[in-house]
Design a protein around this motif. Sequence first.
Motif, mmCIF file in Angstrom:
data_model
loop_
_atom_site.group_PDB
_atom_site.id
_atom_site.type_symbol
_atom_site.label_atom_id
_atom_site.label_comp_id
_atom_site.label_asym_id
_atom_site.label_seq_id
_atom_site.Cartn_x
_atom_site.Cartn_y
_atom_site.Cartn_z
ATOM 1 N N ASP A 129 0.809 -1.202 0.000
ATOM 2 C CA ASP A 129 0.000 0.000 0.000
ATOM 3 C C ASP A 129 0.848 1.260 0.000
ATOM 4 O O ASP A 129 0.525 2.265 0.629
ATOM 5 C CB ASP A 129 -0.943 0.003 1.202
ATOM 6 C CG ASP A 129 -1.877 -1.197 1.178
ATOM 7 O OD1 ASP A 129 -1.935 -1.896 2.189
ATOM 8 O OD2 ASP A 129 -2.529 -1.434 0.135
ATOM 9 N N GLY A 130 1.987 1.179 -0.665
ATOM 10 C CA GLY A 130 2.804 2.365 -0.862
ATOM 11 C C GLY A 130 3.704 2.718 0.290
ATOM 12 O O GLY A 130 4.434 3.676 0.224
ATOM 13 N N ASP A 131 3.687 1.925 1.407
ATOM 14 C CA ASP A 131 4.526 2.339 2.522
ATOM 15 C C ASP A 131 5.144 1.162 3.241
ATOM 16 O O ASP A 131 5.542 1.273 4.377
ATOM 17 C CB ASP A 131 3.712 3.154 3.534
ATOM 18 C CG ASP A 131 2.532 2.388 4.081
ATOM 19 O OD1 ASP A 131 1.828 2.941 4.904
ATOM 20 O OD2 ASP A 131 2.323 1.231 3.676
ATOM 21 N N GLY A 132 5.264 0.035 2.591
ATOM 22 C CA GLY A 132 5.776 -1.135 3.262
ATOM 23 C C GLY A 132 7.244 -1.038 3.569
ATOM 24 O O GLY A 132 7.641 -0.647 4.643
ATOM 25 N N ASP A 166 1.619 -5.644 6.026
ATOM 26 C CA ASP A 166 3.021 -5.734 5.606
ATOM 27 C C ASP A 166 3.464 -7.193 5.492
ATOM 28 O O ASP A 166 4.115 -7.587 4.514
ATOM 29 C CB ASP A 166 3.921 -5.007 6.601
ATOM 30 C CG ASP A 166 3.897 -3.500 6.435
ATOM 31 O OD1 ASP A 166 3.426 -3.020 5.389
ATOM 32 O OD2 ASP A 166 4.347 -2.795 7.363
ATOM 33 N N TRP A 167 3.147 -7.999 6.503
ATOM 34 C CA TRP A 167 3.529 -9.407 6.459
ATOM 35 C C TRP A 167 2.809 -10.129 5.325
ATOM 36 O O TRP A 167 3.401 -10.974 4.640
ATOM 37 C CB TRP A 167 3.210 -10.081 7.793
ATOM 38 C CG TRP A 167 4.211 -9.799 8.863
ATOM 39 C CD1 TRP A 167 4.091 -8.934 9.902
ATOM 40 C CD2 TRP A 167 5.507 -10.390 8.991
ATOM 41 N NE1 TRP A 167 5.225 -8.950 10.675
ATOM 42 C CE2 TRP A 167 6.108 -9.835 10.136
ATOM 43 C CE3 TRP A 167 6.207 -11.338 8.241
ATOM 44 C CZ2 TRP A 167 7.382 -10.203 10.564
ATOM 45 C CZ3 TRP A 167 7.478 -11.700 8.671
ATOM 46 C CH2 TRP A 167 8.053 -11.139 9.813
ATOM 47 N N ARG A 197 2.913 -12.404 -0.319
ATOM 48 C CA ARG A 197 2.351 -12.273 -1.669
ATOM 49 C C ARG A 197 3.446 -12.048 -2.701
ATOM 50 O O ARG A 197 3.442 -12.660 -3.780
ATOM 51 C CB ARG A 197 1.355 -11.108 -1.708
ATOM 52 C CG ARG A 197 0.845 -10.785 -3.110
ATOM 53 C CD ARG A 197 -0.132 -9.617 -3.085
ATOM 54 N NE ARG A 197 0.431 -8.431 -2.471
ATOM 55 C CZ ARG A 197 1.249 -7.581 -3.105
ATOM 56 N NH1 ARG A 197 1.606 -7.820 -4.360
ATOM 57 N NH2 ARG A 197 1.705 -6.508 -2.483
ATOM 58 N N VAL A 198 4.383 -11.178 -2.410
ATOM 59 C CA VAL A 198 5.442 -10.853 -3.369
ATOM 60 C C VAL A 198 6.495 -11.959 -3.430
ATOM 61 O O VAL A 198 7.044 -12.239 -4.494
ATOM 62 C CB VAL A 198 6.095 -9.498 -2.994
ATOM 63 C CG1 VAL A 198 7.285 -9.195 -3.897
ATOM 64 C CG2 VAL A 198 5.064 -8.380 -3.096
ATOM 65 N N LEU A 254 2.379 -13.698 11.651
ATOM 66 C CA LEU A 254 1.193 -12.997 11.184
ATOM 67 C C LEU A 254 -0.047 -13.466 11.948
ATOM 68 O O LEU A 254 -0.908 -12.663 12.336
ATOM 69 C CB LEU A 254 1.026 -13.244 9.678
ATOM 70 C CG LEU A 254 0.032 -12.378 8.905
ATOM 71 C CD1 LEU A 254 0.404 -12.377 7.427
ATOM 72 C CD2 LEU A 254 -1.402 -12.866 9.061
ATOM 73 N N ASP A 255 -0.144 -14.765 12.188
ATOM 74 C CA ASP A 255 -1.275 -15.335 12.915
ATOM 75 C C ASP A 255 -1.363 -14.748 14.328
ATOM 76 O O ASP A 255 -2.452 -14.443 14.817
ATOM 77 C CB ASP A 255 -1.119 -16.855 12.965
ATOM 78 C CG ASP A 255 -2.245 -17.532 13.720
ATOM 79 O OD1 ASP A 255 -3.358 -17.635 13.170
ATOM 80 O OD2 ASP A 255 -2.017 -17.967 14.869
ATOM 81 N N TYR A 256 -0.221 -14.580 14.959
ATOM 82 C CA TYR A 256 -0.177 -14.007 16.314
ATOM 83 C C TYR A 256 -0.692 -12.576 16.311
ATOM 84 O O TYR A 256 -1.531 -12.192 17.154
ATOM 85 C CB TYR A 256 1.262 -14.068 16.822
ATOM 86 C CG TYR A 256 1.493 -13.413 18.155
ATOM 87 C CD1 TYR A 256 0.907 -13.923 19.319
ATOM 88 C CD2 TYR A 256 2.326 -12.305 18.270
ATOM 89 C CE1 TYR A 256 1.140 -13.326 20.550
ATOM 90 C CE2 TYR A 256 2.561 -11.713 19.496
ATOM 91 C CZ TYR A 256 1.971 -12.219 20.631
ATOM 92 O OH TYR A 256 2.210 -11.631 21.839
#
Length: 358
Positions: A51-54, A247-248, A253-254, A268-270
Motif C-alpha cells: 500500500d505504498g509504505d511497506g 506488511d507481512w 504475496r510478493v 502474522l497469525d499471532y
Amino acid sequence: MFIFMTKEKFRGAAVRLACIFVALAVLLLLAPSCSVGGGGRETTAPEGGGDGDGLGDGSGGGGNDSNGDGYEDDGEGDGGDEFDDAFATSPAVIYPQEVQAQLETFHDIASQLSLDDVASAAALLMAYRDLVIEGPVNDALFFAYEEYMQFVCEGLNSEYEEEPPDDGTINNALENGFLYIEDNDYSAYFILRPDFLKDTFAETVSARVQAFLNLLSKHYNFRSGYDFIEGERLMVTLDQLAEMIVDWENYIRVYPDVTNRSDIEMNLDYYLKIYIGSIQIDRSGLYVLACTDENGEALYKLMDEPRQSYIKFVENYQDSAACPLIAELYHIYSENNFLYSIEVEEFFKKHSLAYDIV
C-alpha cells in the motif's frame, strides 16, 4: 471465553517472535536467489511492505522503489547489483574468499569477548567497521554481527536480572544498539533496536537487506521507546497493528516461495489474533463490561477503537487476505449490538483463529 495474554504467556510468544526474526535474517542470507545481477526483484527476500509504505517507509537507508509499492523494480542492464545479489544469497560454503576471510576475522574477534556487557557491543561494532568491504556487499558480516548482538543482549539481561544497571550503563547501551525496558511488575530487560541496525548498517548491505531493516525499523517506530507489549499493555495502536499485518501479508504475496514462510505465517497469525480479540492483552482488551443478562452473566461490548479500526481495515486494505475475515467479524458484531457472543466464538473456531492455550 476470553483468552488473556499474561506477561508469562507473552514472554514465551515474544521469544518465538524474536527467533523468527533471527531465522528470517539468516535465511535472507542463505536462501538461493532466483535472479542474477541487474538490481533484480528476487523471489526470496526480506519482509515486504504494501500500500505504498511497506519497505519504502520514507525513513531512508533502504533501496529506492520506483513503483510506489515499497519494492524495487526489476532492473535491466546496469549490472550495479550483481555482486550485491551474489553476496546476499550465496551459501556460506561458497562465499568469495574475501568475504570468508572477513567472517573468520570477525568470529575470531567475537570469540574473545565476554558478550555480556556494553563494551562487547562496542567492540563488535568497531570490528564490523574495520572489516567492512566497500559497497553494499556485507550481508554475511552484518548477520554475524546481529547474531552476536543477540548474545550480548541475553548476557546483559542475565547480568542485570537481580540489580538494575546504572544510568551510565543504560545510556551506553542505548548508543550501542539496545533499549532498556523498565517493568514495574517484572524484571526490566534490554532489547535490540531495529532503528539502530537500519541507521548504522543500511549503506553497507545489499538492497534486499536494506529493505528488511527498513521494515523492522518501521514497525519498531510504531512503538519507539517501548517493547511490543509492555506492562501487559499493547504498545501499538490497532491501526498500526493492522498495517503490520498487511506488511507481512504483502511479503508473502510478493515472495511466496520464501524458505521460512511457515514462521512468517505464525508471526502474522499471532498479530491477527491480537487484532481481532481472540487473544486479549490484559490491559489492552477490546471489550468493556456492558451489563448482565437475565441469568446474571456478564455481557461484554466491543469498544469504539476496534470498531473504527475494523471499518478502516475493510475500506483501506481490500486486497488483504484478512479483509474478508474482518468484514465478516464486523458484521457479526453489528448484528448483535456489538456484544461479544457465541457467534464471535464460532467465527474464531471456523477460521482457526481461536487462541490455542497449548
